[in-house]
Design a protein around this motif. Structure first.
Motif, PDB file in Angstrom:
ATOM      1  N   ASN A  69       0.730  -1.254  -0.093  1.00  0.00           N
ATOM      2  CA  ASN A  69       0.012  -0.028  -0.097  1.00  0.00           C
ATOM      3  C   ASN A  69       0.961   1.370  -0.038  1.00  0.00           C
ATOM      4  O   ASN A  69       0.221   2.321  -0.040  1.00  0.00           O
ATOM      5  CB  ASN A  69      -1.009  -0.010   1.108  1.00  0.00           C
ATOM      6  CG  ASN A  69      -2.140  -1.009   1.049  1.00  0.00           C
ATOM      7  OD1 ASN A  69      -2.969  -0.779   0.126  1.00  0.00           O
ATOM      8  ND2 ASN A  69      -1.957  -1.894   1.840  1.00  0.00           N
ATOM      9  N   SER A  70       1.956   1.211  -0.129  1.00  0.00           N
ATOM     10  CA  SER A  70       2.949   2.285  -0.145  1.00  0.00           C
ATOM     11  C   SER A  70       4.179   2.193  -0.808  1.00  0.00           C
ATOM     12  O   SER A  70       4.488   1.144  -1.257  1.00  0.00           O
ATOM     13  CB  SER A  70       3.285   2.554   1.381  1.00  0.00           C
ATOM     14  OG  SER A  70       4.304   3.581   1.737  1.00  0.00           O
ATOM     15  N   ASN A  71       4.909   3.394  -1.160  1.00  0.00           N
ATOM     16  CA  ASN A  71       6.133   3.480  -1.807  1.00  0.00           C
ATOM     17  C   ASN A  71       7.198   2.938  -1.006  1.00  0.00           C
ATOM     18  O   ASN A  71       7.126   2.862   0.112  1.00  0.00           O
ATOM     19  CB  ASN A  71       6.330   4.622  -2.703  1.00  0.00           C
ATOM     20  CG  ASN A  71       5.268   5.032  -3.700  1.00  0.00           C
ATOM     21  OD1 ASN A  71       4.894   3.990  -4.410  1.00  0.00           O
ATOM     22  ND2 ASN A  71       4.950   6.344  -3.824  1.00  0.00           N
ATOM     23  N   TYR A  72       8.234   3.093  -1.700  1.00  0.00           N
ATOM     24  CA  TYR A  72       9.675   2.593  -0.868  1.00  0.00           C
ATOM     25  C   TYR A  72       9.848   3.698   0.148  1.00  0.00           C
ATOM     26  O   TYR A  72       9.814   4.877  -0.219  1.00  0.00           O
ATOM     27  CB  TYR A  72      10.873   2.465  -2.080  1.00  0.00           C
ATOM     28  CG  TYR A  72      12.114   1.887  -1.717  1.00  0.00           C
ATOM     29  CD1 TYR A  72      12.187   0.501  -1.649  1.00  0.00           C
ATOM     30  CD2 TYR A  72      13.085   2.560  -1.071  1.00  0.00           C
ATOM     31  CE1 TYR A  72      13.476  -0.112  -1.339  1.00  0.00           C
ATOM     32  CE2 TYR A  72      14.327   1.934  -0.865  1.00  0.00           C
ATOM     33  CZ  TYR A  72      14.551   0.555  -0.709  1.00  0.00           C
ATOM     34  OH  TYR A  72      15.636   0.040  -0.209  1.00  0.00           O
ATOM     35  N   ALA A  73      10.284   3.241   1.267  1.00  0.00           N
ATOM     36  CA  ALA A  73      10.501   4.192   2.186  1.00  0.00           C
ATOM     37  C   ALA A  73      11.892   4.361   2.446  1.00  0.00           C
ATOM     38  O   ALA A  73      12.684   3.484   2.891  1.00  0.00           O
ATOM     39  CB  ALA A  73      10.003   3.908   3.423  1.00  0.00           C
ATOM     40  N   ALA A  74      12.594   5.649   2.036  1.00  0.00           N
ATOM     41  CA  ALA A  74      13.825   6.158   2.232  1.00  0.00           C
ATOM     42  C   ALA A  74      14.021   7.505   3.036  1.00  0.00           C
ATOM     43  O   ALA A  74      15.050   7.946   2.947  1.00  0.00           O
ATOM     44  CB  ALA A  74      14.772   6.371   0.859  1.00  0.00           C
ATOM     45  N   SER A  75      12.910   7.362   3.850  1.00  0.00           N
ATOM     46  CA  SER A  75      13.175   8.798   4.534  1.00  0.00           C
ATOM     47  C   SER A  75      12.418   8.636   6.052  1.00  0.00           C
ATOM     48  O   SER A  75      11.608   7.489   5.984  1.00  0.00           O
ATOM     49  CB  SER A  75      12.449  10.074   4.042  1.00  0.00           C
ATOM     50  OG  SER A  75      11.095   9.895   3.782  1.00  0.00           O
ATOM     51  N   LEU A  76      12.396   9.109   6.985  1.00  0.00           N
ATOM     52  CA  LEU A  76      11.705   9.324   8.270  1.00  0.00           C
ATOM     53  C   LEU A  76      10.225   9.276   8.078  1.00  0.00           C
ATOM     54  O   LEU A  76       9.676   8.521   8.700  1.00  0.00           O
ATOM     55  CB  LEU A  76      12.132  10.137   9.130  1.00  0.00           C
ATOM     56  CG  LEU A  76      11.905  10.118  10.603  1.00  0.00           C
ATOM     57  CD1 LEU A  76      12.192   8.573  11.312  1.00  0.00           C
ATOM     58  CD2 LEU A  76      12.352  11.246  11.671  1.00  0.00           C
ATOM     59  N   GLU A  77       9.847  10.132   7.310  1.00  0.00           N
ATOM     60  CA  GLU A  77       8.247  10.319   6.714  1.00  0.00           C
ATOM     61  C   GLU A  77       7.631   9.276   6.471  1.00  0.00           C
ATOM     62  O   GLU A  77       6.805   8.760   6.526  1.00  0.00           O
ATOM     63  CB  GLU A  77       7.972  11.615   6.065  1.00  0.00           C
ATOM     64  CG  GLU A  77       8.199  12.922   6.670  1.00  0.00           C
ATOM     65  CD  GLU A  77       7.522  12.935   8.039  1.00  0.00           C
ATOM     66  OE1 GLU A  77       6.345  12.600   8.203  1.00  0.00           O
ATOM     67  OE2 GLU A  77       8.161  13.324   9.080  1.00  0.00           O
TER      68      GLU A  77
END
Length: 178
Positions: free
Chosen positions: A138-146
């Protein structure tokens, strides 16, 4: 988990063999990559993946990979896009360290930082980590705190609403993504 993992390993074995040969031929480096991750109840375990980055890609401090990461090899890009690099993690499912569905496990070094910056981050450890999860479909790749905060909200939703039906939905969405 165990039965489906055995079936998946059986059917993906030809792809794993081809990928292994391509990884080795490309730079004569190791085929498998291992890393320590944090699982259920904060227990650390070893995770296995097909190597998608150059040998010794992480010198110094561990860092998240990004979509256009220059450390990712040509073969690695294909393996990541098709998710074939994740298949060896089925061994972790057979070992009992992971499930097919659940929050993705993180590395201990990165997790220490995330726990200090994100409230309730450790609640992810109430269930076994998974190869795929509600956050991944349900979400894109996470490469940040947000991005991690967003994925945590999906993980906590999954933990609160866990059922065979949501697992089945995640499985179908994972197949669709792959």
């Amino acid at each position: 988990d165990v039965v489906l993992s055995i079936i998946l390993l059986f059917f993906t074995l030809p792809f794993l063999l081809i990928a292994s040969i391509l990884i080795w031929v490309s730079d004569k480096g190791p085929i498998l990559y291992t890393q320590i991750r944090v699982g259920k109840d904060g227990k650390e375990f070893k995770i296995y993946k097909l190597r998608t980055m150059i040998v010794n890609a992480e010198k110094g401090r561990p860092s998240w990979a990004s979509k256009k990461d220059k450390r990712i090899t040509l073969i690695g890009k294909i393996l990541r896009r098709t998710r074939l690099d994740e298949i060896p993690q089925l061994i972790c499912v057979l070992n009992g360290d992971m499930s097919l569905i659940g929050p993705r496990p993180e590395r201990p070094e990165i997790e220490v930082d995330l726990k200090s910056k994100i409230n309730n981050y450790e609640l992810r450890h109430l269930v076994k980590p998974g190869l795929s999860g509600w956050a991944q479909v349900n979400s894109n790749y996470a490469a940040s705190l947000e991005g991690v905060k967003l994925k945590l909200s999906y993980d906590l939703y999954y933990i609160s609403n866990q059922s065979i039906w949501i697992d089945f939905l995640i499985l179908i969405k994972t197949i669709k993504v792959v």
